[in-house]
Design a protein around this motif. Structure first.
Motif, short mmCIF file in Angstrom:
data_model
loop_
_atom_site.label_atom_id
_atom_site.label_comp_id
_atom_site.label_asym_id
_atom_site.label_seq_id
_atom_site.Cartn_x
_atom_site.Cartn_y
_atom_site.Cartn_z
N LEU A 142 16.38 -6.06 19.17
CA LEU A 142 15.78 -6.53 17.92
C LEU A 142 15.11 -4.97 17.37
O LEU A 142 14.67 -4.29 17.97
CB LEU A 142 14.72 -7.52 17.93
CG LEU A 142 13.93 -7.94 16.66
CD1 LEU A 142 15.16 -8.35 15.77
CD2 LEU A 142 12.67 -8.82 16.77
N THR A 143 15.75 -4.62 16.02
CA THR A 143 15.04 -3.53 15.44
C THR A 143 14.66 -3.85 14.02
O THR A 143 15.21 -4.51 13.12
CB THR A 143 16.30 -2.33 15.41
OG1 THR A 143 16.77 -2.12 16.64
CG2 THR A 143 15.87 -1.37 14.76
N ALA A 144 13.59 -3.42 13.73
CA ALA A 144 13.11 -3.37 12.11
C ALA A 144 13.36 -2.12 11.63
O ALA A 144 13.29 -0.92 12.09
CB ALA A 144 11.56 -3.79 12.57
N TYR A 145 13.49 -2.33 10.23
CA TYR A 145 13.84 -0.99 9.49
C TYR A 145 13.53 -1.44 8.05
O TYR A 145 13.26 -2.28 7.59
CB TYR A 145 15.45 -0.60 9.51
CG TYR A 145 16.30 -1.72 8.98
CD1 TYR A 145 16.84 -1.80 7.50
CD2 TYR A 145 16.75 -2.84 9.68
CE1 TYR A 145 17.37 -2.78 7.06
CE2 TYR A 145 17.70 -3.79 9.14
CZ TYR A 145 17.87 -3.87 7.80
OH TYR A 145 18.78 -4.61 7.41
N GLY A 146 13.57 -0.18 7.36
CA GLY A 146 13.13 -0.34 5.95
C GLY A 146 13.26 0.93 5.13
O GLY A 146 13.54 1.94 5.68
N GLN A 147 13.28 0.78 3.92
CA GLN A 147 13.36 1.92 2.96
C GLN A 147 12.53 1.93 1.78
O GLN A 147 12.00 0.99 1.55
CB GLN A 147 14.90 2.00 2.19
CG GLN A 147 15.83 2.49 3.24
CD GLN A 147 17.17 2.62 2.72
OE1 GLN A 147 17.39 2.32 1.46
NE2 GLN A 147 18.18 3.35 3.28
N PHE A 148 12.19 3.04 1.18
CA PHE A 148 11.50 3.34 0.01
C PHE A 148 11.97 4.22 -1.07
O PHE A 148 12.01 5.20 -0.46
CB PHE A 148 10.02 3.29 0.11
CG PHE A 148 8.83 3.28 -1.20
CD1 PHE A 148 8.69 2.32 -1.93
CD2 PHE A 148 8.57 4.48 -1.64
CE1 PHE A 148 8.21 2.11 -3.05
CE2 PHE A 148 8.11 4.47 -2.98
CZ PHE A 148 7.56 3.45 -3.63
N ALA A 149 12.59 3.89 -2.21
CA ALA A 149 12.83 4.96 -3.31
C ALA A 149 11.90 4.86 -4.29
O ALA A 149 11.58 4.04 -5.08
CB ALA A 149 14.31 4.36 -3.62
N LEU A 150 11.47 6.22 -4.76
CA LEU A 150 10.39 6.45 -5.90
C LEU A 150 11.32 7.10 -6.77
O LEU A 150 11.71 8.46 -6.59
CB LEU A 150 9.32 7.18 -5.36
CG LEU A 150 8.13 7.52 -6.30
CD1 LEU A 150 7.58 6.41 -6.82
CD2 LEU A 150 7.24 8.46 -5.82
N ASN A 198 7.04 2.67 -14.34
CA ASN A 198 6.24 2.62 -12.75
C ASN A 198 7.82 1.93 -12.01
O ASN A 198 8.11 0.72 -11.87
CB ASN A 198 5.39 1.47 -12.71
CG ASN A 198 4.95 1.41 -11.35
OD1 ASN A 198 5.19 2.09 -10.53
ND2 ASN A 198 4.05 0.30 -11.25
N LYS A 199 8.38 2.83 -11.52
CA LYS A 199 9.92 2.60 -11.18
C LYS A 199 10.01 2.81 -9.45
O LYS A 199 9.99 4.23 -9.24
CB LYS A 199 11.14 3.32 -11.63
CG LYS A 199 10.81 3.21 -13.23
CD LYS A 199 12.03 3.93 -14.02
CE LYS A 199 11.74 5.32 -13.89
NZ LYS A 199 13.21 6.28 -14.67
N TYR A 200 10.36 1.81 -8.71
CA TYR A 200 10.82 2.22 -7.23
C TYR A 200 11.45 0.85 -6.80
O TYR A 200 11.41 0.02 -7.46
CB TYR A 200 9.33 2.32 -6.59
CG TYR A 200 8.40 1.15 -6.75
CD1 TYR A 200 8.43 0.32 -5.96
CD2 TYR A 200 7.45 1.25 -7.80
CE1 TYR A 200 7.58 -1.14 -5.75
CE2 TYR A 200 6.36 0.00 -7.69
CZ TYR A 200 6.38 -0.90 -6.81
OH TYR A 200 5.72 -1.92 -6.96
N ALA A 201 11.89 1.27 -5.59
CA ALA A 201 12.50 0.02 -5.03
C ALA A 201 12.43 0.11 -3.40
O ALA A 201 12.05 1.13 -2.92
CB ALA A 201 14.20 0.31 -5.20
#
Length: 541
Positions: free
Chosen positions: A337-345, A362-365
């Protein structure tokens, strides 16, 4: 911007002069990115006993702990003594496969023949594509691969709607007919030179994927291939990529008929803090070569600067380029099991960012997911569960050519912006059989009453439906359900030639329309490329 081309072709000439050099390294094997194929290496990639750089794709198998797994997949059954030469040529080898002292060469035909039926529309479908690939190595450091296809198809109506709106066959190329039965040409090519164990140099036309998930909020393989020059350096726990691209945008021909191509600069730094924890840092810059009048922009060092985070994220009115910053991360909770993520500004204004006023700028994903192997103790049963979302107007720009796209399609999430998505994926392999399943539940907002609600990244974000009070899925709120299952029998692993049976169930519902698709397909297909059918058009039907 002529300087940009001078730099690109000078590098190509330099590579041609030096690739004959040899060293003790084994031959690299370039692995074109395909989500389903890459899942076969999950147990090695995401093991707590390894420290692989997993977020930057495609891979070179020589650089990774899964080389033995790759070799076993590519040579499955090849050493069987009862198989004659004809059997091995059909089921275990390239069509042409030449090996000599210090070099290799291979070539294959790549058929894609598929028939099907959309039961909801009582429509017979088909897809006919014939392609080729050739590749090989010269010395121990130089590798190349080229492929090309010519295709035509009869698709279900939801894909026709997408193609007619965008003008692009999803992820591939221009539709040459702009009608109900699209036709297209598609080609890729990569030349790779490994200068040392610390540096790889690539020149070609292909795609790049950044992330550990099914989708990417930073850079995905959704859009058509583009020309690129890429440097990838690895030093211990750090891997760093700098890439320069040449892209086009069919929606931005100027009033003088000038085809306004654009360029992209991408940097990504992947840091394995430990065998369990990794972080990645990303930035990109999208710019254009000429203005509306065809006047070339002056040369700027920012176009060739290989250093990450030297471009601010303000997208101010006097800045001619579009910038995007990003962060990735993963943590191996266990071997399974692996947790992962991303944030785009996409844009940062502190007053609006730290408030809940729903400001349009105010734009992000962001993305959060879990993936694992050996589900329920079953060897090679891989799973993924992932949530993705992007605020309205993310990835759009002040002018259409600056938006985060290539060839009329988003460079990140195929849905554009103003969406929420929950997706699950399952993959299982047994000998030559591959099984896969996808569940996808999405909510997004189409434009309503002629207003820009923020999903279509080709609309200018400086003309929003409202300045404040924006929220995700605003506008013509639409719910999509997408279910897909596939079973394939691998005939020849060298170029992924397989017999494949698939079924897609898709609904798209809102207050204006209610579309249903029940699509059964069977065919003979090949290659490792990903073609995404879990997409939505940018405008309401």
């Amino acid at each position: 911007m002529k300087n940009f081309y001078v730099i690109k072709y000078s590098i190509m000439i330099t590579m041609a002069c030096i690739f004959m050099a040899n060293d003790a390294r084994a031959q690299d094997n370039y692995m074109p990115y395909s989500f389903d194929f890459y899942q076969k290496f999950n147990a090695d990639l995401y093991s707590t006993s390894t420290s692989e750089h997993t977020a930057l794709k495609p891979f070179f198998s020589i650089d990774s702990v899964f080389k033995s797994r790759y070799d076993s997949l590519m040579n499955y059954g090849a050493d069987h003594k009862d198989h004659d030469l004809g059997y091995k040529k059909l089921f275990n080898e390239h069509l042409i496969d030449v090996k000599s002292l210090g070099s290799t060469f291979y070539a294959d035909l790549l058929p894609d023949f598929e028939i099907g039926k959309d039961f909801s529309g009582s429509k017979n479908t088909n897809m006919t594509s014939l392609g080729f690939q050739l590749g090989g190595s010269i010395g121990a450091r130089f590798f190349y691969n080229f492929s090309g296809y010519a295709g035509e198809a009869v698709y279900p109506e939801y894909l026709n709607t997408y193609i007619n709106q965008v003008g692009i066959v999803p992820g591939q190329a221009y539709d040459r007919t702009l009608g109900q039965n699209p036709e297209w040409y598609y080609f890729t090519g990569v030349a790779s030179y490994t200068a040392s164990k610390f540096l790889n140099i690539e020149l070609g036309r292909d795609k790049t994927f950044i992330g550990d998930g099914y989708r990417s909020e930073l850079l995905s393989d959704n859009a058509s291939p583009y020309f690129f020059f890429r440097l990838t350096g690895t030093l211990g726990s750090i891997r760093y990529m700098a890439m320069w691209t040449d892209m086009n945008d069919p929606s931005t021909t100027s009033q003088y008929g000038i085809n306004r191509n654009k360029f992209g600069v991408f940097h990504y730094l992947d840091w394995n803090v430990s065998k369990r924890l990794s972080f990645g840092f990303f930035d990109s810059l999208i710019g254009f070569y000429t203005d509306d009048n065809g006047v070339a922009r002056p040369f700027d060092f920012n176009y060739i600067n290989p250093i990450i985070f030297t471009k601010p994220i303000n997208n101010s009115s006097n800045d001619p380029d579009k910038s995007l910053l990003g962060l990735t991360g993963k943590y191996k909770i266990s071997d399974g099991l692996t947790a992962y993520g991303q944030f785009a500004l996409d844009e940062f204004h502190s007053t609006d960012f730290f408030s809940d006023d729903g400001a349009y700028d105010n734009k992000y994903a962001w993305q959060l997911g879990f993936r694992g192997t050996h589900l329920f103790g079953v060897t090679n049963l891989n799973f993924l569960a992932e949530y993705n979302t992007a605020k309205p107007y993310t990835y759009s720009a002040r002018s259409a050519i600056e938006n985060y796209s290539n060839n009329g399609e988003p460079l990140a999430q195929p849905w554009g912006a103003n969406f929420r998505e929950l997706v699950g994926r399952f993959n299982y392999s047994y000998e030559r059989f591959d099984f896969s399943a996808e569940t996808d539940f999405g909510r997004y907002g189409y434009d309503l009453n002629g207003l820009n609600e923020g999903k279509d990244i080709f609309e200018l974000y400086t003309d929003p439906a409202q300045t404040y009070g924006n929220y995700t899925s605003q506008g013509l709120t639409t719910n999509m359900v997408y279910l897909q299952g596939k079973v394939a029998y691998i005939l020849n692993p060298k170029y992924n030639l397989r017999l494949e049976l698939g079924f897609i169930y898709r609904t798209e519902q809102n207050s204006a329309f209610d579309d249903h698709t029940n699509w059964l397909t069977i065919g003979l297909t090949s290659s490792f490329r990903d073609i995404y059918y879990d997409i939505a058009s940018f405008k309401p039907h």
